[in-house]
Write a protein that holds these residues in place. Structure first.
Motif, PDB file in Angstrom:
ATOM      1  N   SER A 150      13.652  61.967  19.446  1.00  0.00           N
ATOM      2  CA  SER A 150      14.188  61.815  18.089  1.00  0.00           C
ATOM      3  C   SER A 150      14.617  60.379  17.803  1.00  0.00           C
ATOM      4  CB  SER A 150      15.371  62.766  17.880  1.00  0.00           C
ATOM      5  OG  SER A 150      14.929  64.093  17.786  1.00  0.00           O
ATOM      6  N   ASN A 151      15.177  59.707  18.800  1.00  0.00           N
ATOM      7  CA  ASN A 151      15.587  58.319  18.590  1.00  0.00           C
ATOM      8  C   ASN A 151      14.393  57.422  18.329  1.00  0.00           C
ATOM      9  OD1 ASN A 151      18.556  57.771  18.848  1.00  0.00           O
ATOM     10  ND2 ASN A 151      18.300  58.968  20.707  1.00  0.00           N
ATOM     11  N   LEU A 152      13.339  57.583  19.114  1.00  0.00           N
ATOM     12  CA  LEU A 152      12.147  56.756  18.916  1.00  0.00           C
ATOM     13  C   LEU A 152      11.487  57.059  17.570  1.00  0.00           C
ATOM     14  CD1 LEU A 152      10.594  56.916  22.499  1.00  0.00           C
ATOM     15  CD2 LEU A 152      11.878  55.027  21.468  1.00  0.00           C
ATOM     16  N   LYS A 153      11.404  58.334  17.234  1.00  0.00           N
ATOM     17  CA  LYS A 153      10.794  58.731  15.974  1.00  0.00           C
ATOM     18  C   LYS A 153      11.608  58.225  14.782  1.00  0.00           C
ATOM     19  CE  LYS A 153       9.006  62.831  13.547  1.00  0.00           C
ATOM     20  NZ  LYS A 153       8.765  64.296  13.662  1.00  0.00           N
ATOM     21  N   PHE A 154      12.919  58.297  14.889  1.00  0.00           N
ATOM     22  CA  PHE A 154      13.818  57.835  13.829  1.00  0.00           C
ATOM     23  C   PHE A 154      13.607  56.349  13.560  1.00  0.00           C
ATOM     24  CE2 PHE A 154      18.153  56.285  12.593  1.00  0.00           C
ATOM     25  CZ  PHE A 154      18.259  56.957  11.390  1.00  0.00           C
ATOM     26  N   ILE A 155      13.487  55.572  14.631  1.00  0.00           N
ATOM     27  CA  ILE A 155      13.267  54.133  14.474  1.00  0.00           C
ATOM     28  C   ILE A 155      11.904  53.868  13.843  1.00  0.00           C
ATOM     29  CG2 ILE A 155      12.962  51.950  15.704  1.00  0.00           C
ATOM     30  CD1 ILE A 155      14.944  53.078  17.807  1.00  0.00           C
ATOM     31  N   GLN A 156      10.887  54.559  14.334  1.00  0.00           N
ATOM     32  CA  GLN A 156       9.533  54.355  13.811  1.00  0.00           C
ATOM     33  C   GLN A 156       9.425  54.702  12.325  1.00  0.00           C
ATOM     34  OE1 GLN A 156       7.670  56.825  16.972  1.00  0.00           O
ATOM     35  NE2 GLN A 156       6.197  55.157  17.168  1.00  0.00           N
ATOM     36  N   LEU A 157      10.101  55.766  11.911  1.00  0.00           N
ATOM     37  CA  LEU A 157       9.959  56.243  10.543  1.00  0.00           C
ATOM     38  C   LEU A 157      10.925  55.580   9.558  1.00  0.00           C
ATOM     39  CD1 LEU A 157       9.449  60.102  11.037  1.00  0.00           C
ATOM     40  CD2 LEU A 157       7.717  58.312  10.777  1.00  0.00           C
ATOM     41  N   CYS A 158      12.101  55.185  10.044  1.00  0.00           N
ATOM     42  CA  CYS A 158      13.152  54.766   9.111  1.00  0.00           C
ATOM     43  C   CYS A 158      13.526  53.288   9.173  1.00  0.00           C
ATOM     44  CB  CYS A 158      14.412  55.614   9.334  1.00  0.00           C
ATOM     45  SG  CYS A 158      14.155  57.380   9.051  1.00  0.00           S
ATOM     46  N   ARG A 159      13.109  52.585  10.207  1.00  0.00           N
ATOM     47  CA  ARG A 159      13.354  51.151  10.235  1.00  0.00           C
ATOM     48  C   ARG A 159      12.425  50.474   9.238  1.00  0.00           C
ATOM     49  NH1 ARG A 159      16.417  46.819  10.344  1.00  0.00           N
ATOM     50  NH2 ARG A 159      15.758  45.145  11.757  1.00  0.00           N
ATOM     51  N   MET A 160      12.933  49.460   8.528  1.00  0.00           N
ATOM     52  CA  MET A 160      12.084  48.727   7.596  1.00  0.00           C
ATOM     53  C   MET A 160      10.846  48.224   8.332  1.00  0.00           C
ATOM     54  SD  MET A 160      14.666  46.559   5.109  1.00  0.00           S
ATOM     55  CE  MET A 160      15.687  45.901   6.438  1.00  0.00           C
ATOM     56  N   GLN A 161       9.673  48.563   7.823  1.00  0.00           N
ATOM     57  CA  GLN A 161       8.434  48.239   8.522  1.00  0.00           C
ATOM     58  C   GLN A 161       8.257  46.738   8.725  1.00  0.00           C
ATOM     59  OE1 GLN A 161       6.215  50.646   9.876  1.00  0.00           O
ATOM     60  NE2 GLN A 161       8.096  51.779   9.451  1.00  0.00           N
ATOM     61  N   SER A 162       8.793  45.951   7.840  1.00  0.00           N
ATOM     62  CA  SER A 162       8.664  44.497   7.973  1.00  0.00           C
ATOM     63  C   SER A 162       9.421  43.963   9.180  1.00  0.00           C
ATOM     64  CB  SER A 162       9.171  43.801   6.701  1.00  0.00           C
ATOM     65  OG  SER A 162      10.545  44.097   6.479  1.00  0.00           O
ATOM     66  N   LYS A 163      10.318  44.779   9.726  1.00  0.00           N
ATOM     67  CA  LYS A 163      11.115  44.378  10.886  1.00  0.00           C
ATOM     68  C   LYS A 163      10.529  44.876  12.202  1.00  0.00           C
ATOM     69  CE  LYS A 163      14.160  42.392   8.284  1.00  0.00           C
ATOM     70  NZ  LYS A 163      14.259  40.913   8.280  1.00  0.00           N
ATOM     71  N   LEU A 164       9.558  45.774  12.133  1.00  0.00           N
ATOM     72  CA  LEU A 164       8.935  46.295  13.351  1.00  0.00           C
ATOM     73  C   LEU A 164       7.751  45.415  13.728  1.00  0.00           C
ATOM     74  CD1 LEU A 164       9.081  50.172  12.872  1.00  0.00           C
ATOM     75  CD2 LEU A 164      10.495  48.727  14.354  1.00  0.00           C
ATOM     76  N   VAL A 165       8.067  44.194  14.099  1.00  0.00           N
ATOM     77  CA  VAL A 165       7.045  43.219  14.469  1.00  0.00           C
ATOM     78  C   VAL A 165       7.505  42.466  15.715  1.00  0.00           C
ATOM     79  CG1 VAL A 165       6.209  42.912  12.104  1.00  0.00           C
ATOM     80  CG2 VAL A 165       8.096  41.496  12.930  1.00  0.00           C
ATOM     81  N   SER A 166       6.596  41.699  16.272  1.00  0.00           N
ATOM     82  CA  SER A 166       6.891  40.798  17.369  1.00  0.00           C
ATOM     83  C   SER A 166       7.523  41.529  18.553  1.00  0.00           C
ATOM     84  CB  SER A 166       7.814  39.679  16.856  1.00  0.00           C
ATOM     85  OG  SER A 166       7.993  38.665  17.798  1.00  0.00           O
ATOM     86  N   GLU A 167       8.614  40.980  19.076  1.00  0.00           N
ATOM     87  CA  GLU A 167       9.267  41.525  20.268  1.00  0.00           C
ATOM     88  C   GLU A 167       9.720  42.960  20.063  1.00  0.00           C
ATOM     89  OE1 GLU A 167      12.600  39.741  23.257  1.00  0.00           O
ATOM     90  OE2 GLU A 167      13.319  40.278  21.253  1.00  0.00           O
ATOM     91  N   ALA A 168      10.320  43.251  18.909  1.00  0.00           N
ATOM     92  CA  ALA A 168      10.819  44.600  18.632  1.00  0.00           C
ATOM     93  C   ALA A 168       9.694  45.623  18.687  1.00  0.00           C
ATOM     94  CB  ALA A 168      11.505  44.636  17.269  1.00  0.00           C
ATOM     95  N   ALA A 169       8.558  45.294  18.071  1.00  0.00           N
ATOM     96  CA  ALA A 169       7.420  46.209  18.059  1.00  0.00           C
ATOM     97  C   ALA A 169       6.851  46.390  19.455  1.00  0.00           C
ATOM     98  CB  ALA A 169       6.344  45.684  17.119  1.00  0.00           C
ATOM     99  N   TYR A 170       6.790  45.311  20.234  1.00  0.00           N
ATOM    100  CA  TYR A 170       6.236  45.384  21.582  1.00  0.00           C
ATOM    101  C   TYR A 170       7.074  46.294  22.475  1.00  0.00           C
ATOM    102  CZ  TYR A 170       5.032  43.943  26.328  1.00  0.00           C
ATOM    103  OH  TYR A 170       4.685  43.945  27.645  1.00  0.00           O
ATOM    104  N   PHE A 171       8.386  46.092  22.459  1.00  0.00           N
ATOM    105  CA  PHE A 171       9.256  46.898  23.312  1.00  0.00           C
ATOM    106  C   PHE A 171       9.273  48.359  22.869  1.00  0.00           C
ATOM    107  CE2 PHE A 171      11.887  42.899  24.413  1.00  0.00           C
ATOM    108  CZ  PHE A 171      11.098  42.668  25.524  1.00  0.00           C
ATOM    109  N   LEU A 172       9.307  48.572  21.568  1.00  0.00           N
ATOM    110  CA  LEU A 172       9.303  49.946  21.068  1.00  0.00           C
ATOM    111  C   LEU A 172       8.006  50.653  21.461  1.00  0.00           C
ATOM    112  CD1 LEU A 172      10.676  52.156  19.370  1.00  0.00           C
ATOM    113  CD2 LEU A 172       9.540  51.198  17.362  1.00  0.00           C
ATOM    114  N   THR A 173       6.894  49.955  21.340  1.00  0.00           N
ATOM    115  CA  THR A 173       5.604  50.549  21.700  1.00  0.00           C
ATOM    116  C   THR A 173       5.550  50.902  23.179  1.00  0.00           C
ATOM    117  OG1 THR A 173       4.466  49.315  19.954  1.00  0.00           O
ATOM    118  CG2 THR A 173       3.115  50.165  21.747  1.00  0.00           C
ATOM    119  N   ASN A 174       6.086  50.029  24.031  1.00  0.00           N
ATOM    120  CA  ASN A 174       6.108  50.311  25.459  1.00  0.00           C
ATOM    121  C   ASN A 174       6.946  51.534  25.784  1.00  0.00           C
ATOM    122  OD1 ASN A 174       4.830  48.282  27.550  1.00  0.00           O
ATOM    123  ND2 ASN A 174       5.456  47.074  25.789  1.00  0.00           N
ATOM    124  N   LEU A 175       8.077  51.676  25.103  1.00  0.00           N
ATOM    125  CA  LEU A 175       8.947  52.820  25.370  1.00  0.00           C
ATOM    126  C   LEU A 175       8.319  54.110  24.856  1.00  0.00           C
ATOM    127  CD1 LEU A 175      11.612  52.985  26.836  1.00  0.00           C
ATOM    128  CD2 LEU A 175      12.796  52.998  24.659  1.00  0.00           C
TER     129      LEU A 175
END
Length: 357
Positions: free
Chosen positions: A185-210
């Protein structure tokens, strides 16, 4: 937003929040509505007279504040809002719990250079903070901080051992070690509700790995590990049998904190004097509901005695579980606490299996 000139923006925000109460929770539909709202509000803010002289950094801060306000209000409607998400959280947590009973670093092909207790503890601490926050950005920061610790461990290993930096596989020990609650639920919440413009670079890489590591755990079986299939199945069954033991019969002791917090002598009446006897005349475990401040110096000896008694019984239970296997002896069930499962006291693997036979 307190300026009267921003009244139109305030009304739009409040109207958007209220609109969520009219519909049943639907994660994907809600995500689209939220992302569309953030995009429209960004355009409105950038074109608003109150922000016409603002820098990009100031507008960015305003948008972060907007996300925090909106998602705090909508947290109960958007986080773990479906029965499927709740079920998935429970299944992942239960599976990790079972794996903790027998999984060792060699099963995951984790080299000794990465079995660093200090780094794993720090990464675990950061990841376990995730449920303390209600906002996607703050939850994501917990993941980023956790992953930076792991990344530093990998970087040091690559320098000292000439080892190629890893990916999702190197995050598995932390997930299994920490078993963060409501991981899905935590990962899904971040993927769906975080501003998409902020899910880039380091944040996107680490989230994708997790996310990849979580998916690996969901699909994990013997073929995913360096372990025989029969051994894996028998170990999982043995872990399930142990899991059925009434929890009130066991006391979990964390070797890092069992006595560390006992600094205040507290009440002059030792805790064991407050215990009642059970129907067989034997003393119950008196510390289950105790707080650190209630313990006295005199309780330490009694507490140690109870700890030894519990370990002895647990060791006998482990031996019994092993004998239930009909084909061959199952993998040993750990005698120590969960923290020892993937690490040793000096950062290397230590065998903490039961020695009851």
């Amino acid at each position: 937003m307190r300026n009267p000139a921003s009244l139109d923006l305030v009304r739009s925000i409040k109207s958007f929040i209220v609109s969520f109460s009219f519909n049943a929770p639907n994660p994907e539909n809600n995500s689209k509505r939220i992302q569309d709202f953030f995009l429209s509000m960004e355009a409105a803010i950038r074109g608003h007279p109150l922000w016409e002289a603002s820098s990009d950094a100031e507008i960015d801060n305003a948008l972060e504040g907007l996300e925090k306000y909106v998602m705090t209000k909508l947290h109960s409607r958007t986080f773990a809002s479906s029965a499927e998400d709740v079920k998935m959280d429970a299944e992942i947590s239960d599976k990790i719990y079972l794996l903790q009973n027998f999984l060792r670093p060699q099963h995951l092909d984790i080299p000794s250079v990465l079995q660093n207790e200090t780094a794993w503890l720090l990464a675990e601490k950061e990841l376990k903070k995730i449920n303390a926050f209600k906002v996607p950005r703050e939850k994501l920061l917990c993941i980023i901080n956790c992953c930076r610790v792991i990344n530093n461990l990998l970087l040091n290993a690559s320098i000292s051992e000439d080892r190629v930096l890893g990916g999702a596989d190197d995050f598995l020990p932390i997930l299994i070690y920490a078993n963060p609650p409501q991981l899905h639920s935590n990962l899904k919440f971040i993927q769906l509700c975080r501003m998409q413009s902020k899910l880039v670079s380091e944040a996107a890489y680490f989230l994708t790995n997790l996310v990849s590591a979580k998916s690996f755990i969901v699909d994990l079986n013997a073929k995913s590990l360096s372990i025989e299939e029969s051994e894996f199945e028998e170990s999982m069954q043995a872990a399930k049998l142990v899991d059925r033991v009434p929890q009130e019969t066991l006391i979990t002791f964390d070797k890092r904190s069992a006595f560390r917090n006992i600094t205040d002598p507290g009440s002059s009446i030792p805790m064991h004097k407050k215990a009642n006897s059970n129907i067989n005349g034997e003393l119950n475990y008196p510390y289950m509901e105790a707080e650190a401040g209630e313990l006295t110096v005199g309780d330490v000896e009694r507490l140690l005695s109870l700890y030894k008694d519990v370990v002895t019984k647990y060791t006998s239970l482990c031996s019994t579980v092993r004998h239930l296997s009909v084909s061959k002896t199952v993998s040993p069930v750990p005698q120590g606490n969960d923290d020892d499962l993937l690490r040793g006291s000096n950062g290397t693997h230590k065998d903490t299996s039961c020695k009851g036979d």
